[in-house]
Write a protein that holds these residues in place. Structure first.
Motif, PDB file in Angstrom:
ATOM      1  N   TYR A   4       0.837  -1.188   0.000  1.00  5.22           N
ATOM      2  CA  TYR A   4       0.000   0.000   0.000  1.00  5.22           C
ATOM      3  C   TYR A   4       0.877   1.245   0.000  1.00  5.22           C
ATOM      4  O   TYR A   4       2.059   1.199   0.347  1.00  5.22           O
ATOM      5  CB  TYR A   4      -0.961   0.025   1.195  1.00  5.22           C
ATOM      6  CG  TYR A   4      -0.299   0.233   2.539  1.00  5.22           C
ATOM      7  CD1 TYR A   4      -0.107   1.518   3.066  1.00  5.22           C
ATOM      8  CD2 TYR A   4       0.130  -0.849   3.289  1.00  5.22           C
ATOM      9  CE1 TYR A   4       0.500   1.718   4.294  1.00  5.22           C
ATOM     10  CE2 TYR A   4       0.748  -0.666   4.523  1.00  5.22           C
ATOM     11  CZ  TYR A   4       0.932   0.616   5.011  1.00  5.22           C
ATOM     12  OH  TYR A   4       1.541   0.807   6.219  1.00  5.22           O
ATOM     13  N   VAL A  23      -4.123   0.753  -2.363  1.00  6.77           N
ATOM     14  CA  VAL A  23      -3.603  -0.601  -2.546  1.00  6.77           C
ATOM     15  C   VAL A  23      -3.516  -0.816  -4.056  1.00  6.77           C
ATOM     16  O   VAL A  23      -4.535  -1.060  -4.707  1.00  6.77           O
ATOM     17  CB  VAL A  23      -4.512  -1.645  -1.881  1.00  6.77           C
ATOM     18  CG1 VAL A  23      -3.968  -3.060  -2.101  1.00  6.77           C
ATOM     19  CG2 VAL A  23      -4.644  -1.358  -0.378  1.00  6.77           C
ATOM     20  N   THR A  46      -9.938   4.828   1.429  1.00 10.18           N
ATOM     21  CA  THR A  46      -8.884   3.915   0.981  1.00 10.18           C
ATOM     22  C   THR A  46      -9.332   3.344  -0.353  1.00 10.18           C
ATOM     23  O   THR A  46     -10.504   2.988  -0.523  1.00 10.18           O
ATOM     24  CB  THR A  46      -8.670   2.777   1.994  1.00 10.18           C
ATOM     25  OG1 THR A  46      -8.269   3.332   3.255  1.00 10.18           O
ATOM     26  CG2 THR A  46      -7.615   1.801   1.524  1.00 10.18           C
ATOM     27  N   ASP A 281       4.952   4.096   2.289  1.00 12.76           N
ATOM     28  CA  ASP A 281       4.465   2.847   1.708  1.00 12.76           C
ATOM     29  C   ASP A 281       4.722   1.730   2.699  1.00 12.76           C
ATOM     30  O   ASP A 281       5.487   1.873   3.658  1.00 12.76           O
ATOM     31  CB  ASP A 281       5.091   2.568   0.351  1.00 12.76           C
ATOM     32  CG  ASP A 281       6.612   2.480   0.401  1.00 12.76           C
ATOM     33  OD1 ASP A 281       7.144   1.803   1.302  1.00 12.76           O
ATOM     34  OD2 ASP A 281       7.270   3.080  -0.472  1.00 12.76           O
TER      35      ASP A 281
END
Length: 286
Positions: A4, A23, A46, A281
């Protein structure tokens, strides 16, 4: 295990703007698992990227901590910026076509890309529909506002955005919102805006407990309709590019440029532009 990326959207400065988790390769994740990951991330949205199925370059699903959205501006814009900055194969010739629940959304990228930053990205948004908001009085009460300087209308381009105009930035900054009362307005984001003295620069705040967001630092899906709303009511020329500054009161300043055009009473085009910067990340062990 899934990788991610965290990006700050509508800014070129890390730890400002509106944060987003992406993602980039989400094949194998169920809707239930994606929802739980979004709750774990605990950001306003997200996103999860999949191979395309409807003629685009990628397919994206968007989750808030409480549910899935067919489209939203900050997460789609930020996802496109992340994919461009990381060299995703779906980005070709400085362009990307993203499949969303509201259809295919095109993006273009210009300027330098590197060092975790896409300097300029432009997004063509779904054309919104609008109507008067039938619960305008209750909305004003929840916001602690006596009246709006423009008609309270709700625009839908995926999320539903109600717009309430205030007379000054001081009034905007002083808002004390009754979030419990506002949560009773289902499927709604309350967007308050105010002039800055420059007719093409506006300040904004967005509150949406219905979408699991107490206050949003930068709302891309609202910026385009705000340009349209201001143009329809004669506050800015239709076709002019406005600058929307949001998130100031949260200490997460965001800058979004927005433009809307109409011809013959019909909306032709709604677009936004801005920047995003990658800040972190990692890996999800799920």
């Amino acid at each position: 295990m899934y990788g991610y990326v965290i990006a700050d959207v509508f800014t070129d400065t890390a730890l400002e703007g509106n944060p987003l988790a992406v993602v980039p390769e989400a094949d194998g994740l169920s809707a239930g698992r994606m929802q739980r990951i979004a709750r774990e991330m605990n950001l306003s949205e997200t996103t999860f990227v999949f191979p395309p199925t409807a003629g685009g370059d990628v397919r994206v699903r968007i989750f808030t901590p409480v549910g899935e959205l067919p489209f939203a501006g900050h997460p789609t814009f930020g996802t496109a910026a992340v994919l461009a900055a990381t060299g995703h194969p779906g980005v070709r010739g400085g362009e990307l076509r993203m499949e969303t629940g509201m259809g295919v959304v095109p993006f273009s990228f210009t300027g330098e890309s590197g060092g975790g930053r896409v300097r300029t990205a432009r997004m063509l948004q779904p054309i919104p529909v609008w109507r008067d908001y039938e619960r305008a009085g209750e909305l004003l009460d929840a916001l602690g506002v006596s009246a709006s300087v423009l008609p309270i209308e709700v625009y839908r381009n995926g999320p539903r955005h109600a717009f309430v105009g205030l007379g000054s930035v001081d009034e905007l900054s002083a808002l004390r919102v009754d979030l419990r009362a506002l949560a009773e307005h289902d499927d709604l984001a309350a967007n308050c805006f105010a002039p800055t003295g420059d007719p093409l620069v506006w300040r904004a705040r967005m509150f949406s407990p219905a979408y699991g967001v107490t206050e949003d630092a930068g709302t891309g899906s609202a910026a385009g309709p705000l340009a349209l709303h201001l143009g329809r009511h004669g506050r800015v020329p239709l076709g002019a590019t406005i600058t929307v500054r949001q998130g100031v009161e949260m200490g997460r300043p965001s800058t979004i440029r927005a433009r809307a055009t109409m011809a013959g009473g019909e909306v032709e085009r709604v677009e936004i532009s801005g920047s995003a910067v990658l800040v972190a990340d990692g890996r999800l062990y799920v």
